[in-house]
Design a protein around this motif. Sequence first.
Motif, PDB file in Angstrom:
ATOM      1  N   ALA A   1       0.761  -1.250   0.090  1.00  0.00           N
ATOM      2  CA  ALA A   1      -0.034   0.045   0.173  1.00  0.00           C
ATOM      3  C   ALA A   1       0.866   1.216   0.063  1.00  0.00           C
ATOM      4  CB  ALA A   1      -0.800   0.054   1.207  1.00  0.00           C
ATOM      5  N   ASP A   2       0.512   2.266  -0.704  1.00  0.00           N
ATOM      6  CA  ASP A   2       1.288   3.621  -0.809  1.00  0.00           C
ATOM      7  C   ASP A   2       0.917   4.461   0.405  1.00  0.00           C
ATOM      8  OD1 ASP A   2       1.958   6.153  -1.567  1.00  0.00           O
ATOM      9  OD2 ASP A   2       2.091   5.550  -3.437  1.00  0.00           O
ATOM     10  N   THR A   3       1.657   4.915   1.238  1.00  0.00           N
ATOM     11  CA  THR A   3       1.437   5.509   2.528  1.00  0.00           C
ATOM     12  C   THR A   3       1.862   6.973   2.126  1.00  0.00           C
ATOM     13  OG1 THR A   3       3.324   4.764   3.386  1.00  0.00           O
ATOM     14  CG2 THR A   3       1.536   3.732   3.800  1.00  0.00           C
ATOM     15  N   ARG A   4       1.712   7.572   0.963  1.00  0.00           N
ATOM     16  CA  ARG A   4       2.105   8.672   0.649  1.00  0.00           C
ATOM     17  C   ARG A   4       1.552  10.036   1.106  1.00  0.00           C
ATOM     18  NH1 ARG A   4       6.049   8.905  -3.443  1.00  0.00           N
ATOM     19  NH2 ARG A   4       5.158   7.007  -4.279  1.00  0.00           N
ATOM     20  N   THR A   5       1.137   9.942   2.564  1.00  0.00           N
ATOM     21  CA  THR A   5       0.672  11.120   3.230  1.00  0.00           C
ATOM     22  C   THR A   5       1.936  11.931   3.657  1.00  0.00           C
ATOM     23  OG1 THR A   5       1.166   9.845   5.200  1.00  0.00           O
ATOM     24  CG2 THR A   5      -1.062   9.710   4.386  1.00  0.00           C
ATOM     25  N   ARG A   6       1.869  13.327   4.078  1.00  0.00           N
ATOM     26  CA  ARG A   6       2.808  14.251   4.230  1.00  0.00           C
ATOM     27  C   ARG A   6       3.621  13.722   5.246  1.00  0.00           C
ATOM     28  NH1 ARG A   6       4.444  18.971   2.910  1.00  0.00           N
ATOM     29  NH2 ARG A   6       2.899  19.175   1.515  1.00  0.00           N
TER      30      ARG A   6
ATOM     31  N   HIS B   1      12.895  23.924  -4.198  1.00  0.00           N
ATOM     32  CA  HIS B   1      11.927  23.086  -4.539  1.00  0.00           C
ATOM     33  C   HIS B   1      10.703  23.259  -3.668  1.00  0.00           C
ATOM     34  CE1 HIS B   1      14.382  20.373  -7.199  1.00  0.00           C
ATOM     35  NE2 HIS B   1      15.312  20.579  -6.129  1.00  0.00           N
ATOM     36  N   GLY B   2      10.362  24.418  -3.257  1.00  0.00           N
ATOM     37  CA  GLY B   2       9.332  24.923  -2.536  1.00  0.00           C
ATOM     38  C   GLY B   2       8.978  23.951  -1.434  1.00  0.00           C
ATOM     39  N   VAL B   3      10.005  23.478  -0.572  1.00  0.00           N
ATOM     40  CA  VAL B   3       9.760  22.691   0.472  1.00  0.00           C
ATOM     41  C   VAL B   3       9.859  23.517   1.702  1.00  0.00           C
ATOM     42  CG1 VAL B   3      10.350  21.055   1.949  1.00  0.00           C
ATOM     43  CG2 VAL B   3      10.648  20.556  -0.323  1.00  0.00           C
ATOM     44  N   PRO B   4       8.700  23.690   2.583  1.00  0.00           N
ATOM     45  CA  PRO B   4       8.615  24.634   3.653  1.00  0.00           C
ATOM     46  C   PRO B   4       9.372  24.265   4.857  1.00  0.00           C
ATOM     47  CG  PRO B   4       6.738  23.447   3.691  1.00  0.00           C
ATOM     48  CD  PRO B   4       7.340  22.924   2.446  1.00  0.00           C
ATOM     49  N   VAL B   5      10.076  25.165   5.457  1.00  0.00           N
ATOM     50  CA  VAL B   5      10.824  25.019   6.624  1.00  0.00           C
ATOM     51  C   VAL B   5      10.256  25.874   7.832  1.00  0.00           C
ATOM     52  CG1 VAL B   5      13.074  24.853   7.694  1.00  0.00           C
ATOM     53  CG2 VAL B   5      12.974  24.442   5.552  1.00  0.00           C
ATOM     54  N   ARG B   6       9.685  25.288   8.762  1.00  0.00           N
ATOM     55  CA  ARG B   6       8.839  26.029   9.899  1.00  0.00           C
ATOM     56  C   ARG B   6       9.921  25.963  11.134  1.00  0.00           C
ATOM     57  NH1 ARG B   6       4.974  22.292   9.059  1.00  0.00           N
ATOM     58  NH2 ARG B   6       4.932  21.930  11.329  1.00  0.00           N
TER      59      ARG B   6
ATOM     60  N   VAL C   1       7.589  13.012  -3.249  1.00  0.00           N
ATOM     61  CA  VAL C   1       7.259  12.887  -1.863  1.00  0.00           C
ATOM     62  C   VAL C   1       6.944  14.177  -1.272  1.00  0.00           C
ATOM     63  CG1 VAL C   1       8.046  12.039   0.609  1.00  0.00           C
ATOM     64  CG2 VAL C   1       8.832  10.869  -1.573  1.00  0.00           C
ATOM     65  N   PRO C   2       5.581  14.275  -0.690  1.00  0.00           N
ATOM     66  CA  PRO C   2       5.278  15.513   0.041  1.00  0.00           C
ATOM     67  C   PRO C   2       5.801  15.715   1.292  1.00  0.00           C
ATOM     68  CG  PRO C   2       3.500  14.113  -0.202  1.00  0.00           C
ATOM     69  CD  PRO C   2       4.493  13.389  -0.796  1.00  0.00           C
ATOM     70  N   PHE C   3       6.538  16.793   1.805  1.00  0.00           N
ATOM     71  CA  PHE C   3       7.074  16.705   3.024  1.00  0.00           C
ATOM     72  C   PHE C   3       7.541  18.353   3.402  1.00  0.00           C
ATOM     73  CE2 PHE C   3      11.080  16.993   0.467  1.00  0.00           C
ATOM     74  CZ  PHE C   3      12.065  17.424   1.252  1.00  0.00           C
ATOM     75  N   ASP C   4       7.730  18.414   4.936  1.00  0.00           N
ATOM     76  CA  ASP C   4       8.205  19.721   5.259  1.00  0.00           C
ATOM     77  C   ASP C   4       9.173  19.436   6.077  1.00  0.00           C
ATOM     78  OD1 ASP C   4       6.405  18.779   7.052  1.00  0.00           O
ATOM     79  OD2 ASP C   4       5.080  20.564   7.113  1.00  0.00           O
ATOM     80  N   VAL C   5       9.561  20.574   6.681  1.00  0.00           N
ATOM     81  CA  VAL C   5      10.619  20.527   7.895  1.00  0.00           C
ATOM     82  C   VAL C   5      10.509  21.490   9.125  1.00  0.00           C
ATOM     83  CG1 VAL C   5      13.232  20.762   8.292  1.00  0.00           C
ATOM     84  CG2 VAL C   5      12.547  19.886   6.121  1.00  0.00           C
TER      85      VAL C   5
ATOM     86  N   ALA D   1       4.111  13.472  17.675  1.00  0.00           N
ATOM     87  CA  ALA D   1       3.008  12.756  16.880  1.00  0.00           C
ATOM     88  C   ALA D   1       2.000  13.789  16.848  1.00  0.00           C
ATOM     89  CB  ALA D   1       2.471  11.920  17.682  1.00  0.00           C
ATOM     90  N   ALA D   2       1.738  15.276  17.305  1.00  0.00           N
ATOM     91  CA  ALA D   2       0.723  16.146  17.296  1.00  0.00           C
ATOM     92  C   ALA D   2       1.093  16.778  16.062  1.00  0.00           C
ATOM     93  CB  ALA D   2       0.984  17.047  18.370  1.00  0.00           C
ATOM     94  N   LEU D   3       2.367  16.709  15.274  1.00  0.00           N
ATOM     95  CA  LEU D   3       2.191  17.461  13.962  1.00  0.00           C
ATOM     96  C   LEU D   3       1.303  16.578  12.865  1.00  0.00           C
ATOM     97  CD1 LEU D   3       6.222  17.499  14.046  1.00  0.00           C
ATOM     98  CD2 LEU D   3       4.378  19.533  14.274  1.00  0.00           C
ATOM     99  N   GLY D   4       1.055  15.531  12.846  1.00  0.00           N
ATOM    100  CA  GLY D   4       0.259  14.847  12.143  1.00  0.00           C
ATOM    101  C   GLY D   4       0.939  14.294  10.929  1.00  0.00           C
ATOM    102  N   GLY D   5       0.402  13.229  10.154  1.00  0.00           N
ATOM    103  CA  GLY D   5       1.184  12.518   9.086  1.00  0.00           C
ATOM    104  C   GLY D   5       2.245  11.597   9.644  1.00  0.00           C
ATOM    105  N   ARG D   6       3.122  11.511   8.832  1.00  0.00           N
ATOM    106  CA  ARG D   6       4.357  10.622   9.107  1.00  0.00           C
ATOM    107  C   ARG D   6       5.705  11.406   9.599  1.00  0.00           C
ATOM    108  NH1 ARG D   6       6.256   7.285   4.213  1.00  0.00           N
ATOM    109  NH2 ARG D   6       5.815   8.972   3.167  1.00  0.00           N
ATOM    110  N   ILE D   7       6.050  11.139  10.667  1.00  0.00           N
ATOM    111  CA  ILE D   7       7.084  12.090  11.391  1.00  0.00           C
ATOM    112  C   ILE D   7       8.547  11.362  11.314  1.00  0.00           C
ATOM    113  CG2 ILE D   7       7.747  13.386  13.256  1.00  0.00           C
ATOM    114  CD1 ILE D   7       5.161  14.033  12.099  1.00  0.00           C
ATOM    115  N   VAL D   8       9.491  11.773  10.925  1.00  0.00           N
ATOM    116  CA  VAL D   8      11.088  11.707  11.243  1.00  0.00           C
ATOM    117  C   VAL D   8      11.567  12.329  12.182  1.00  0.00           C
ATOM    118  CG1 VAL D   8      13.333  11.115  10.174  1.00  0.00           C
ATOM    119  CG2 VAL D   8      11.308  10.678   8.718  1.00  0.00           C
ATOM    120  N   ASP D   9      11.711  11.966  13.347  1.00  0.00           N
ATOM    121  CA  ASP D   9      12.091  12.888  14.406  1.00  0.00           C
ATOM    122  C   ASP D   9      13.635  12.575  14.735  1.00  0.00           C
ATOM    123  OD1 ASP D   9      12.439  14.229  16.633  1.00  0.00           O
ATOM    124  OD2 ASP D   9      10.941  13.418  17.898  1.00  0.00           O
ATOM    125  N   THR D  10      14.723  13.733  14.408  1.00  0.00           N
ATOM    126  CA  THR D  10      15.932  13.335  14.711  1.00  0.00           C
ATOM    127  C   THR D  10      16.443  14.155  15.811  1.00  0.00           C
ATOM    128  OG1 THR D  10      16.499  15.633  13.316  1.00  0.00           O
ATOM    129  CG2 THR D  10      16.185  13.481  12.025  1.00  0.00           C
TER     130      THR D  10
END
Length: 376
Positions: free
Chosen positions: A2-7, A108-113, A29-33, A121-130
């Motif tokens: 299954a494609d889990t291509r959520t943000r 590439h128009g990727v936002p950095v907040r 891949v839709p992503f932000d930072v 987890a409260a950020l929603g979607g999938r998270i890579v926490d470094t």
Amino acid sequence: MADTRTRLTIVGLGAAGSSLAWRLAGTDVPFDVVEAPRGATQRTQDRTWSTWGASGPGPFGHLVAASWPRVRVVGEDGTVTADLGSWRYRMLHSTDLDRAVRERLAAHGVPVREEVVDDAAALGGRIVDTRPVPVPRTGRTLLWQHFLGHRVRTARPVFDPRTVTLMDFRTPQPAGGVAFGYVLPTSPTEALVEYTEFSVDLLTDEQYRDRLGSYLERAGIGAHEVLGEERGVIPMTDARFPTSGDPRVLRWGANSGSVRPSTGYSFTALQRQADDLARQAVRGEGLRLPPAHRPRHLLMDSLVLQAMATGRVDGARFFVDLFRRNPVHRVLGFLDGSTSPVEDLRLMATSPRAAMLRTVLARGPAGFPRRITGGR
């Protein structure tokens, strides 16, 4: 599958977050930072990362600030100097990487907040926490690699700009650990010079400055001006870092065991993991963290750490003898996690076998003891 291509959201733009963000920029891949505001963390802004090998560090070869064809290790009884042949020892500045990654993301128009994240987890979607987490106390051994470095300019030419001093043990040695100087020269008169310890306890600011000053004097650096400063604390442990406990949040980086326990190096391992994670994300798979290091290397690291922490092995003698008794590519390959089982056996044959055997026997039955050696 299954494609889990959520943000996807990458939390943190250190070495790990930047490495993944660079690879994902320009893909579908839709992503932000999300990055903590400057000053919100205690880490120094300018840090140095080192790698070695025949080619550049992943996609960041163009950001290498300096490279060297020779390395040396200095003991009380002499110096081991080795030519690297087609290999190079390379240095990158964190500020250069940060700037390049932010420019690529913007292109590439990727936002950095910029915000402080309390609950990933409260950020929603999938998270890579470094982000860093408390160091677990469930291992056999915990030492800290801690250091103070000055970028210096000397009044006279004193550095060999073709040679990195990986370890100079002409420093007082702590009980149950090791201390050394580390020199990355960029010209005959400029270098990053660090005083580094692997030990149970950290030092005061005054102690770091005194010990770095003593090393500079003993190494014959002479009159100099300080152009900048680096400092850091890296855990060296054989403990397993816990997962986030939330299937949406993948912990990765120093908080997941990417740091090599016996050396504190992590940049090359992070590049291998970033390649794998990026492939998973592009294929639309759920993210699974690939191992940073091979099990046999982690076992060898665990034995070395415990042998040093208990005093069974003299750390300074151990590292000098590794370089003296082995080809340099074998030693650096082991530190990088790229050696074969045969090469590892040959390396082990040159280690203090009696002391290492006593360390193995002291472990008794499988499993972790109730108390760890060292820690702060």
